[in-house]
Design an enzyme around this catalytic site. Structure first.
Site, PDB file in Angstrom:
ATOM      1  N   CYS A  50      53.558  67.347   9.475  1.00 57.91           N
ATOM      2  CA  CYS A  50      52.879  68.214  10.443  1.00 57.91           C
ATOM      3  C   CYS A  50      51.371  67.980  10.408  1.00 57.91           C
ATOM      4  O   CYS A  50      50.756  68.056   9.349  1.00 57.91           O
ATOM      5  CB  CYS A  50      53.194  69.674  10.110  1.00 57.91           C
ATOM      6  SG  CYS A  50      52.152  70.844  11.004  1.00 57.91           S
ATOM      7  N   CYS A  53      49.504  71.324   9.031  1.00 55.45           N
ATOM      8  CA  CYS A  53      49.686  71.874   7.686  1.00 55.45           C
ATOM      9  C   CYS A  53      48.487  71.527   6.791  1.00 55.45           C
ATOM     10  O   CYS A  53      47.824  70.514   6.994  1.00 55.45           O
ATOM     11  CB  CYS A  53      50.972  71.330   7.055  1.00 55.45           C
ATOM     12  SG  CYS A  53      52.470  72.254   7.473  1.00 55.45           S
ATOM     13  N   HIS A 113      53.927  76.684   7.659  1.00 53.65           N
ATOM     14  CA  HIS A 113      54.500  75.992   8.804  1.00 53.65           C
ATOM     15  C   HIS A 113      55.658  76.772   9.421  1.00 53.65           C
ATOM     16  O   HIS A 113      55.964  76.620  10.602  1.00 53.65           O
ATOM     17  CB  HIS A 113      54.984  74.615   8.325  1.00 53.65           C
ATOM     18  CG  HIS A 113      55.477  73.715   9.412  1.00 53.65           C
ATOM     19  ND1 HIS A 113      54.625  72.970  10.188  1.00 53.65           N
ATOM     20  CD2 HIS A 113      56.738  73.441   9.846  1.00 53.65           C
ATOM     21  CE1 HIS A 113      55.340  72.266  11.066  1.00 53.65           C
ATOM     22  NE2 HIS A 113      56.624  72.538  10.884  1.00 53.65           N
ATOM     23  N   SER A 161      52.911  71.421  21.188  1.00 55.70           N
ATOM     24  CA  SER A 161      53.194  70.122  20.599  1.00 55.70           C
ATOM     25  C   SER A 161      53.752  70.248  19.188  1.00 55.70           C
ATOM     26  O   SER A 161      54.205  69.264  18.620  1.00 55.70           O
ATOM     27  CB  SER A 161      51.902  69.308  20.562  1.00 55.70           C
ATOM     28  OG  SER A 161      50.883  70.041  19.901  1.00 55.70           O
ATOM     29  N   GLN A 168      44.761  77.754  20.765  1.00 55.06           N
ATOM     30  CA  GLN A 168      43.628  76.919  21.156  1.00 55.06           C
ATOM     31  C   GLN A 168      42.510  77.790  21.696  1.00 55.06           C
ATOM     32  O   GLN A 168      42.728  78.932  22.098  1.00 55.06           O
ATOM     33  CB  GLN A 168      44.048  75.946  22.255  1.00 55.06           C
ATOM     34  CG  GLN A 168      45.102  74.940  21.843  1.00 55.06           C
ATOM     35  CD  GLN A 168      45.222  73.833  22.883  1.00 55.06           C
ATOM     36  OE1 GLN A 168      44.226  73.268  23.336  1.00 55.06           O
ATOM     37  NE2 GLN A 168      46.443  73.537  23.280  1.00 55.06           N
TER      38      GLN A 168
HETATM   39  P1  H2U Z   1      49.380  72.889  21.784  1.00 57.81           P
HETATM   40  O1  H2U Z   1      48.726  74.237  21.554  1.00 57.81           O
HETATM   41  O2  H2U Z   1      49.806  72.704  23.207  1.00 57.81           O
HETATM   42  O3  H2U Z   1      50.482  72.657  20.796  1.00 57.81           O
HETATM   43  O4  H2U Z   1      48.269  71.789  21.502  1.00 57.81           O
HETATM   44  C1  H2U Z   1      47.780  71.463  20.234  1.00 57.81           C
HETATM   45  C2  H2U Z   1      46.492  70.707  20.361  1.00 57.81           C
HETATM   46  O5  H2U Z   1      46.266  69.986  19.148  1.00 57.81           O
HETATM   47  C3  H2U Z   1      46.477  69.681  21.493  1.00 57.81           C
HETATM   48  O6  H2U Z   1      45.503  70.072  22.422  1.00 57.81           O
HETATM   49  C4  H2U Z   1      45.549  68.823  19.455  1.00 57.81           C
HETATM   50  C5  H2U Z   1      46.082  68.372  20.794  1.00 57.81           C
HETATM   51  O7  H2U Z   1      45.080  67.696  21.506  1.00 57.81           O
HETATM   52  N1  H2U Z   1      45.723  67.860  18.378  1.00 57.81           N
HETATM   53  C6  H2U Z   1      44.632  67.511  17.605  1.00 57.81           C
HETATM   54  O8  H2U Z   1      43.518  67.940  17.876  1.00 57.81           O
HETATM   55  N2  H2U Z   1      44.809  66.662  16.532  1.00 57.81           N
HETATM   56  C7  H2U Z   1      45.995  66.101  16.207  1.00 57.81           C
HETATM   57  O9  H2U Z   1      46.090  65.392  15.204  1.00 57.81           O
HETATM   58  C8  H2U Z   1      47.185  66.320  17.061  1.00 57.81           C
HETATM   59  C9  H2U Z   1      47.045  67.343  18.142  1.00 57.81           C
HETATM   60 ZN    ZN Z   2      52.670  72.606   9.637  1.00 58.02          ZN
END
Ligand code: H2U
Ligand code: ZN
Length: 350
Positions: A50, A53, A113, A161, A168
């Site tokens: 993850c 995490c 997680h 994701s 966010q």
């Molecule tokens: P969600 O809230 O839709 O799951 O989006 C998670 C955000 O995390 C997404 O905007 C960011 C993605 O750009 N992200 C990171 O900043 N770093 C990462 O390593 C993977 C995802």
């Molecule tokens: Zn996690």
């Protein structure tokens, strides 16, 4: 005479100034559909794969610290950038185009997680509220930021994701569309009545009770009169606060309780980790006074009848007006009668 529990009708959304369509005659037996159970939640407390995490590597090469509370980082794939040019290269009135500046961040709610907001107790949710407040002050304090949008996309159905509990924040140089609409309606109402639109609305909902799901000393959760999504809810502060940072200790404790109440009930509704998009609507951070603004949060969940049967905003709703079958009052009654003890706890007897 029109009977709103039987006859097709339209309802006015006082916050956006838009109408919706309600077709109660199509939902005479809404709860005799399938009751299926989603697969059990098998997330581990820590997932080495993850990217949210503690201690793990993110895409783009950064590594998370071994955080123990909340953790905020700049989105590695931000939709907005702070240094975008803001001139308007187009001059034609039918081809308007403006540069947009902003900052995007990710907020991990908890190191574990295997939790969601619905599975977190109020004392675990409280630090998330404090983090939202700090971030609103930090981002909103920048001279090019006029609005701070705090939100959560939960569940794959909403495009999240990763199941790790997170939300966010997008802070922008201009006001988002939904905020523009709510400024117009709230400002007009305040000018005409001298109180906030949501203060009067909440007082009337408290009097009627039909759509209230839960209320404590400082917050109420209800299915708004004008809800579009089957189980859409609105969280309203009893005092007309304008932003998360200005909430005092008691209001933050009560907000943690209200968030726990609604998210746990959502999960219990179809005994699944209930997907939704939620977010807070607070006053703009443009340095102006916004006495008409009333802090609130919207929950927009897509599920209709079970863990997998979603409402689709298609057809007439795309081309005409959003429409719903089960009434907001029926949805509120369902959510009101549910327990806020999370179903995964009931299963383990804890
Ligand atoms: P969600 O809230 O839709 O799951 O989006 C998670 C955000 O995390 C997404 O905007 C960011 C993605 O750009 N992200 C990171 O900043 N770093 C990462 O390593 C993977 C995802
Ligand atoms: Zn996690």
């Amino acid at each position: 005479m029109l009977n709103p529990t039987e006859h097709p009708h339209r309802r006015y959304n006082a916050l956006t100034g838009e109408w919706i369509l309600v077709s109660p005659h199509r939902a005479k037996r809404p709860w005799q559909g399938q009751v299926e159970t989603a697969p059990p939640d098998t997330r581990p407390a820590y997932d080495p794969a993850c990217y949210l995490c503690p201690g793990n590597a993110r895409a783009g090469g950064k590594t998370n610290p071994p955080y123990t509370g909340t953790f905020v980082f700049d989105n590695d794939f931000p939709a907005l950038l702070p240094d975008t040019p803001t001139d308007e290269p187009e001059t034609h009135s039918l081809f308007r185009l403006e540069g947009e500046r902003g900052i995007c961040r990710v907020v991990c709610f908890n190191p574990r997680h295997d939790l969601t907001l619905g599975q977190m107790e109020p004392d675990q949710i409280r630090p998330v509220i404090d983090t939202w407040a700090e971030q609103t002050l930090d981002l909103g304090g920048r001279d090019f930021i006029r609005y701070v949008q705090v939100f959560e996309n939960k569940g794959a159905a909403m495009g999240a994701s990763n199941p790790h509990p997170h939300g966010q924040i997008w802070a922008t140089g201009r006001l988002p569309r939904e905020i523009d609409k709510e400024i117009a309606t709230q400002r007009d109402y305040y000018a005409a009545h001298g109180v906030t639109l949501l203060a009067d609305y909440l007082a009337e909902e408290q009097r009627r009770q039909a759509r209230i799901i839960y209320a404590n000393a400082h917050w109420a959760v209800l299915v708004p009169f004008w809800a579009i999504w089957p189980f859409e809810t609105l969280l309203i502060s009893t005092r007309p606060a304008r932003s998360i940072p200005e909430l005092d200790d008691a209001e933050r404790e009560a907000l943690a309780d209200a968030l726990h109440q609604i998210t746990a009930r959502y999960d219990n509704l179809f005994r699944t980790l209930f997907p939704y998009s939620m977010g807070f609507h607070q006053q703009p951070t443009d340095g102006q006074e916004h006495p008409y603004w009333h802090l609130h949060a919207h929950f927009y969940p897509p599920l209709l009848r079970s863990a997998t049967v979603k409402k689709h905003m298609v057809g007439y709703e795309m081309l005409g007006t959003p429409q719903r079958d089960i009434t907001p009052e029926q949805a509120a009654a369902r959510l009101r009668e549910l327990s806020a003890v999370h179903y995964t706890r009931e299963q383990t007897g804890q």
